[in-house]
Design an enzyme around this catalytic site. Structure first.
Site, PDB file in Angstrom:
ATOM      1  N   LEU A   1       0.938  -1.071   0.127  1.00 54.11           N
ATOM      2  CA  LEU A   1       0.006  -0.076   0.020  1.00 54.11           C
ATOM      3  C   LEU A   1       1.002   1.222  -0.019  1.00 54.11           C
ATOM      4  O   LEU A   1       1.596   1.618   0.895  1.00 54.11           O
ATOM      5  CB  LEU A   1      -1.112   0.014   1.245  1.00 54.11           C
ATOM      6  CG  LEU A   1      -1.778  -1.366   1.552  1.00 54.11           C
ATOM      7  CD1 LEU A   1      -2.595  -1.250   2.851  1.00 54.11           C
ATOM      8  CD2 LEU A   1      -2.682  -1.360   0.197  1.00 54.11           C
ATOM      9  N   GLY A  51       0.656   6.604   0.699  1.00 53.32           N
ATOM     10  CA  GLY A  51       0.878   8.081   1.562  1.00 53.32           C
ATOM     11  C   GLY A  51       2.058   8.809   1.178  1.00 53.32           C
ATOM     12  O   GLY A  51       2.808   8.326   0.444  1.00 53.32           O
ATOM     13  N   GLY A  63      -9.044   5.653   1.454  1.00 53.42           N
ATOM     14  CA  GLY A  63      -8.560   4.493   2.342  1.00 53.42           C
ATOM     15  C   GLY A  63      -7.927   3.118   1.548  1.00 53.42           C
ATOM     16  O   GLY A  63      -8.448   2.991   0.540  1.00 53.42           O
ATOM     17  N   HIS A  64      -7.338   2.455   2.220  1.00 52.18           N
ATOM     18  CA  HIS A  64      -6.786   1.271   1.727  1.00 52.18           C
ATOM     19  C   HIS A  64      -8.053   0.178   1.407  1.00 52.18           C
ATOM     20  O   HIS A  64      -7.556  -0.968   0.836  1.00 52.18           O
ATOM     21  CB  HIS A  64      -5.583   0.566   2.387  1.00 52.18           C
ATOM     22  CG  HIS A  64      -5.756   0.440   3.902  1.00 52.18           C
ATOM     23  ND1 HIS A  64      -6.778  -0.038   4.484  1.00 52.18           N
ATOM     24  CD2 HIS A  64      -4.973   0.780   4.899  1.00 52.18           C
ATOM     25  CE1 HIS A  64      -6.560   0.069   5.986  1.00 52.18           C
ATOM     26  NE2 HIS A  64      -5.571   0.632   6.200  1.00 52.18           N
ATOM     27  N   ASN A 121       1.187  -2.511   4.571  1.00 54.59           N
ATOM     28  CA  ASN A 121       1.775  -0.972   4.576  1.00 54.59           C
ATOM     29  C   ASN A 121       3.252  -1.069   4.127  1.00 54.59           C
ATOM     30  O   ASN A 121       4.033  -1.705   4.726  1.00 54.59           O
ATOM     31  CB  ASN A 121       1.352  -0.421   5.704  1.00 54.59           C
ATOM     32  CG  ASN A 121      -0.080  -0.282   6.078  1.00 54.59           C
ATOM     33  OD1 ASN A 121      -1.040  -0.493   5.284  1.00 54.59           O
ATOM     34  ND2 ASN A 121      -0.280  -0.217   7.476  1.00 54.59           N
ATOM     35  N   ASP A 139       5.212   1.055   4.891  1.00 49.52           N
ATOM     36  CA  ASP A 139       6.021   1.645   5.831  1.00 49.52           C
ATOM     37  C   ASP A 139       6.340   0.604   7.115  1.00 49.52           C
ATOM     38  O   ASP A 139       6.888   0.744   8.287  1.00 49.52           O
ATOM     39  CB  ASP A 139       5.657   2.873   6.497  1.00 49.52           C
ATOM     40  CG  ASP A 139       4.138   2.750   7.026  1.00 49.52           C
ATOM     41  OD1 ASP A 139       3.723   1.686   7.412  1.00 49.52           O
ATOM     42  OD2 ASP A 139       3.662   3.787   7.279  1.00 49.52           O
ATOM     43  N   ASN A 146      -2.723  -5.346  10.035  1.00 46.03           N
ATOM     44  CA  ASN A 146      -2.543  -5.103   8.275  1.00 46.03           C
ATOM     45  C   ASN A 146      -1.840  -5.729   7.509  1.00 46.03           C
ATOM     46  O   ASN A 146      -1.591  -5.378   6.296  1.00 46.03           O
ATOM     47  CB  ASN A 146      -2.596  -3.539   8.199  1.00 46.03           C
ATOM     48  CG  ASN A 146      -3.702  -3.138   7.254  1.00 46.03           C
ATOM     49  OD1 ASN A 146      -4.713  -3.640   7.203  1.00 46.03           O
ATOM     50  ND2 ASN A 146      -3.377  -2.147   6.147  1.00 46.03           N
ATOM     51  N   LYS A 153       6.184   5.362  11.575  1.00 43.43           N
ATOM     52  CA  LYS A 153       5.173   6.308  11.597  1.00 43.43           C
ATOM     53  C   LYS A 153       5.977   7.874  11.913  1.00 43.43           C
ATOM     54  O   LYS A 153       5.412   8.587  11.479  1.00 43.43           O
ATOM     55  CB  LYS A 153       4.143   6.254  12.339  1.00 43.43           C
ATOM     56  CG  LYS A 153       3.465   4.915  11.912  1.00 43.43           C
ATOM     57  CD  LYS A 153       2.791   4.874  10.518  1.00 43.43           C
ATOM     58  CE  LYS A 153       1.937   3.469  10.386  1.00 43.43           C
ATOM     59  NZ  LYS A 153       1.229   3.445   9.052  1.00 43.43           N
TER      60      LYS A 153
END
Length: 471
Positions: free
Chosen positions: A108, A111, A217-218, A246, A248, A325, A391
């Site tokens: 994903l 961002g 959103g994902h 994700n 990250d 996730n 994050k």
């Protein structure tokens, strides 16, 4: 209750239904107006996006009360949350290469790095030895492909914010042994909170129009993956599952034991969805958790919890696991459920205030919320090491330090660390932006014996610093 009360109640329900229809009709007219400002391919893409948005907006208007009834929530049965240790105890078969050839890795990548003071996609922030999130991902998959002589492709779900920059960067991987594909998630119009109409006046995204649109959103992965044509392309190439995470999350690498567990489920109980969960700590109290609801596994997010039960939701004793996730999902099942329009994901209403002070809402969904629609879904309780998101600059300090060693794109906890958990690090506002963070360290400190660190104020670190807590 009197007859008059009944009549007034019925009248109110009828009035509310008329109001909903009016809002929906007006929204559709506004979307049609927006479409007339585009031509050719842009109009076709926007038409598909708007169909998804109309469906989401319709459901948003229909929502009456909370999406869950608290007394119907149950702890998931033990046989639906499999312990990773038991999965790892099963020896890997000789056919592991055949399983890998049926896998696609999806990251994903929608961002931006703005929260860390960076421009462009977050995936191009350097996190370790000048390697970016994207570099590490490519190294991991290339290592798999070379080691097992397989073809595991990488798919990036970009947003309109990250697509152009990401495609330029991908040219550097031309000679790597990884086939890389991209597709864009949808572009939805932000909604004026008062009028419930789009903020946008045309389909432009520059200047004054930049704030009028958002990636939803994902959870949008299912529709946008299908609409891109890439889903069918990968199925035709013999791929069966995607591993989604994700970009990250540096702990989200392809795990051969989970893949084998997925592939060896009984044919009559073929698992279409695995969600990796891990044990909750007090730092994870807001993370979504798995519950049993109406005889189905379901993701419960804090936004769905009635206010009276929020403290109970945050409890580490009642809800002991949370969603990382990291998800393993059947491609054929995504195609089936999308075509049947049976992937009913809860709507997340995300309020925002634009630079000019206008209050807007954006309607979003979460990829894990679709778990209830898939057959024979499972949770796998994985070690904390598979959840290593970056994050903030505090997270960045951890992954840049000697707590971790880097091998073929994967970070592993140093064997010299005596404790299985990472230190709790909280850097002050002077460290928020990556540039400022780097300026405040002449070299990254030795953190092998650190338990916790809080830094506030104008602090800099010199060379060869060792951080330890008093015993």
């Amino acid at each position: 209750m009197s007859v008059l009360d009944d009549i007034s109640k019925a009248g109110m329900a009828e009035f509310q239904e008329k109001l909903r229809l009016q809002h929906e009709t007006t929204m559709h007219k506004e979307l049609e107006k927006l479409l007339t400002t585009a031509k050719g391919a842009e109009q076709e893409i926007s038409k598909k996006d708007f169909e998804g948005f109309k469906n989401l907006f319709h459901r948003f208007l229909q929502v009456k009360g909370p999406s869950v009834k608290w007394d119907k929530i149950h702890k998931p049965p033990e046989d639906l949350i499999h312990p990773y240790d038991k999965i790892k105890a099963q020896a890997l078969p000789d056919s592991v290469a055949a399983s890998l050839n049926k896998l696609v890795v999806v990251k994903l990548n929608g961002g931006l790095g703005t929260s860390m003071g960076c421009k462009g996609p977050k995936s191009v922030i350097s996190v370790r030895n000048e390697n970016t999130f994207l570099d590490l991902t490519v190294h991991q998959i290339e290592h798999l492909n070379k080691t097992f002589n397989v073809d595991v492709p990488l798919v990036l779900m970009n947003s309109f914010n990250t697509d152009e920059d990401t495609k330029k960067i991908l040219q550097k991987y031309t000679h790597h042994r990884v086939h890389i594909h991209t597709f864009n998630q949808s572009r939805y119009p932000r909604i004026n909170k008062e009028s419930l109409l789009p903020v946008a006046k045309d389909l432009g995204m520059h200047g004054d129009h930049a704030d009028a649109w958002y990636p939803p959103g994902h959870g949008d992965i299912y529709a946008s993956f299908y609409n891109s044509g890439l889903l069918d392309q990968l199925i035709a190439a013999g791929k069966e599952y995607i591993f989604v995470s994700n970009i990250d999350n540096l702990g989200a690498t392809v795990d051969l034991f989970i893949l084998n567990h997925l592939m060896t489920q009984p044919k009559d109980k073929r698992c279409e969805f695995i969600m990796e969960v891990t044990d909750k700590t007090r730092a994870d109290v807001k993370g979504g958790t798995l519950i049993q609801y109406d005889d189905k596994l379901r993701l419960l997010e804090i936004a769905q919890v009635p206010k009276a039960h929020v403290d109970e939701f945050k409890s580490v004793t009642k809800f002991k696991i949370f969603n990382t996730n990291n998800l393993w999902i059947s491609l054929a099942a995504i195609k089936r459920l999308h075509e049947q329009n049976t992937m009913d994901m809860e709507i997340i209403v995300n309020p925002k205030t634009l630079d000019g002070g206008l209050n807007v809402i954006q309607l979003e969904t979460a990829v894990g919320a679709a778990i209830k629609a898939f057959d024979n879904a499972l949770g796998v309780n994985v070690p904390r090491s598979r959840f290593l998101p970056v994050k903030t600059s505090s997270d960045l300090l951890l992954v840049m330090s000697n707590l971790y060693s880097l091998d073929a794109g994967s970070l592993t906890m140093s064997k010299k660390r005596e404790f299985p958990s990472t230190p709790h690090v909280k850097l002050g506002s002077s460290f928020t932006k990556v540039h400022d963070f780097l300026m405040r360290f002449e070299s990254i400190p030795d953190m092998l014996e650190l338990d916790h660190l809080t830094v506030s104020g104008d602090v800099t670190f010199g060379k060869n610093v060792s951080l330890k807590n008093p015993r």
